[in-house]
Every structure is written in structure tokens, then in C-alpha cells.
Design a protein around this motif. Sequence first.
Motif, PDB file in Angstrom:
ATOM      1  N   SER A  64      61.787 -18.930   1.592  1.00 58.61           N
ATOM      2  CA  SER A  64      61.168 -18.779   3.011  1.00 58.61           C
ATOM      3  C   SER A  64      60.484 -20.114   3.443  1.00 58.61           C
ATOM      4  CB  SER A  64      60.116 -17.787   3.168  1.00 58.61           C
ATOM      5  OG  SER A  64      59.646 -17.814   4.631  1.00 58.61           O
ATOM      6  N   THR A  71      59.336 -20.570   6.570  1.00 58.78           N
ATOM      7  CA  THR A  71      58.327 -20.249   7.644  1.00 58.78           C
ATOM      8  C   THR A  71      57.148 -19.281   7.074  1.00 58.78           C
ATOM      9  OG1 THR A  71      59.642 -18.486   8.478  1.00 58.78           O
ATOM     10  CG2 THR A  71      60.019 -20.795   9.535  1.00 58.78           C
ATOM     11  N   THR A 131      56.401 -15.655   4.555  1.00 62.86           N
ATOM     12  CA  THR A 131      56.776 -14.297   4.517  1.00 62.86           C
ATOM     13  C   THR A 131      55.584 -13.270   3.684  1.00 62.86           C
ATOM     14  OG1 THR A 131      58.619 -12.531   4.205  1.00 62.86           O
ATOM     15  CG2 THR A 131      58.228 -14.298   2.619  1.00 62.86           C
ATOM     16  N   SER A 132      55.667 -12.168   4.086  1.00 60.56           N
ATOM     17  CA  SER A 132      54.818 -11.409   3.115  1.00 60.56           C
ATOM     18  C   SER A 132      55.066 -11.559   1.612  1.00 60.56           C
ATOM     19  CB  SER A 132      54.534  -9.993   3.686  1.00 60.56           C
ATOM     20  OG  SER A 132      56.029  -9.376   3.386  1.00 60.56           O
ATOM     21  N   LEU A 148      58.089 -13.003  -1.595  1.00 61.14           N
ATOM     22  CA  LEU A 148      59.436 -13.585  -1.915  1.00 61.14           C
ATOM     23  C   LEU A 148      59.972 -12.431  -2.916  1.00 61.14           C
ATOM     24  CD1 LEU A 148      58.719 -17.294  -2.311  1.00 61.14           C
ATOM     25  CD2 LEU A 148      59.799 -16.237  -0.233  1.00 61.14           C
ATOM     26  N   ASP A 172      50.071 -19.844   3.310  1.00 60.22           N
ATOM     27  CA  ASP A 172      49.963 -20.432   4.739  1.00 60.22           C
ATOM     28  C   ASP A 172      48.689 -21.128   5.264  1.00 60.22           C
ATOM     29  OD1 ASP A 172      48.587 -18.127   5.217  1.00 60.22           O
ATOM     30  OD2 ASP A 172      49.928 -17.322   6.666  1.00 60.22           O
ATOM     31  N   ASP A 230      58.302  -9.294  -7.266  1.00 64.75           N
ATOM     32  CA  ASP A 230      57.558  -9.717  -5.725  1.00 64.75           C
ATOM     33  C   ASP A 230      56.466 -10.851  -6.160  1.00 64.75           C
ATOM     34  OD1 ASP A 230      58.718  -7.869  -3.826  1.00 64.75           O
ATOM     35  OD2 ASP A 230      57.958  -6.331  -5.215  1.00 64.75           O
ATOM     36  N   ASN A 281      50.728 -15.440   4.485  1.00 61.35           N
ATOM     37  CA  ASN A 281      52.076 -15.371   4.101  1.00 61.35           C
ATOM     38  C   ASN A 281      52.436 -16.400   2.981  1.00 61.35           C
ATOM     39  OD1 ASN A 281      52.930 -13.403   5.787  1.00 61.35           O
ATOM     40  ND2 ASN A 281      52.729 -14.859   7.550  1.00 61.35           N
ATOM     41  N   LEU A 295      55.342 -19.093   1.432  1.00 60.29           N
ATOM     42  CA  LEU A 295      56.522 -19.697   1.793  1.00 60.29           C
ATOM     43  C   LEU A 295      56.918 -20.580   0.524  1.00 60.29           C
ATOM     44  CD1 LEU A 295      55.845 -22.868   3.499  1.00 60.29           C
ATOM     45  CD2 LEU A 295      54.220 -21.268   3.568  1.00 60.29           C
TER      46      LEU A 295
END
Length: 183
Positions: A33, A35, A37-38, A40, A60, A163, A170, A172
Motif C-alpha cells: 500500500s 497510501t 491501509t489497516s 497488509l 502513518d 497480517d 494505518n 504502508l
Amino acid sequence: DQVLTADSTTASGLKWADSGGSGIWTADGTASSTTGTSALTVSSMTGRDITQVLFRVANDGTNAVLWLRVNNVSGTNYNTRWGTTDPSNTNSTGDSSWLLSESLANQDYLGEVLIFKPDSNLNYTGVTMRSSVTAINGGAGLPYQAIYGGGNNTDTSAVTRIDLLCSSGNILGEVQVNSMDYQ
């Protein structure tokens, strides 16, 4: 992934058979990602003996812990012991994921986690892991901290999903998951 094997029932006395283990890393998948995300997530994996998780990620900007979860199991059955070059040494039990870092803001992380399948012949029958992570100061680009750890999880299922996530905010970056069977 097969080996030539003696077999008296064939005309040649030989046949190709499953080796029971290739000793070679197989790519299971990637997730990325740019931008945020919760999580990967790499899923639909075969569930081999050893799973390798390679990553370069960042949070983030929030003050967050880097976590790793197996098979989407998020109960309170993860135990982690980890230390850093600062030095700190911590036990954390009853978590929803393995902790791969302490709580840091605006950090980049790169690392490797090895996850070993459950083995009912051992004293501890759940999934176990070993991690090595470097935290890099996001602004200066300098290594900030080396983080090492190990842990266990009471799940006895084959590893089929990974995960990588942060405790808040988030994540990235990118993650590559590979696996292999013992030879």
C-alpha cells in the motif's frame, strides 16, 4: 519438488515421488500500500513447515506498535518476548498479535519474521516465531533501533494467512511472504 525414488513395482525400478520437503523457498504472495491501509495481508497460503515474512513498512505518523497476526486469529493467545538496542527487554502476554516493535511514531521498519508450524510432538504445540526488525528514523533516515524477539501462539492450525498491521493508524509499504517444508 519430486525426487527419483526406487520402486520395485515399475518396469524401470524407479518412479518420481513427492520429496516430503523441498528445502527451497516458495513465494506465497505479496501485499503493498502506498497510501496506508489497516493491514497488509497475504492469504490462501499452502501452510508449509516454515513461513518467512520480509517487510519494509511505516506507520502513518501515529504512535503505534508494529504487529503480526497469523491466520486472522486475534484472540488473546499471542505471547512475545522482545528486546531492543536501547536497551529494553519486555514480555507481553495475552495479546491479539505478536509485537514486533515498541510504540514509536513516524518510523520506518524493515525486517524478517520466521514462523514455525505447530508440532504435536513438542512440549509446546502452537505456532512459534522469531523476529528481527530495524526501526529507522523516518525523517533522518538513520537506523534508530534494532529490535529482536520471539513468541508463541496457541493456534495449532497450519499457517495460511499473515497480517502485518499497526496498533493504531494505518500501515504502508510492502510485505513478501515465502514458505518451505523441511527437507
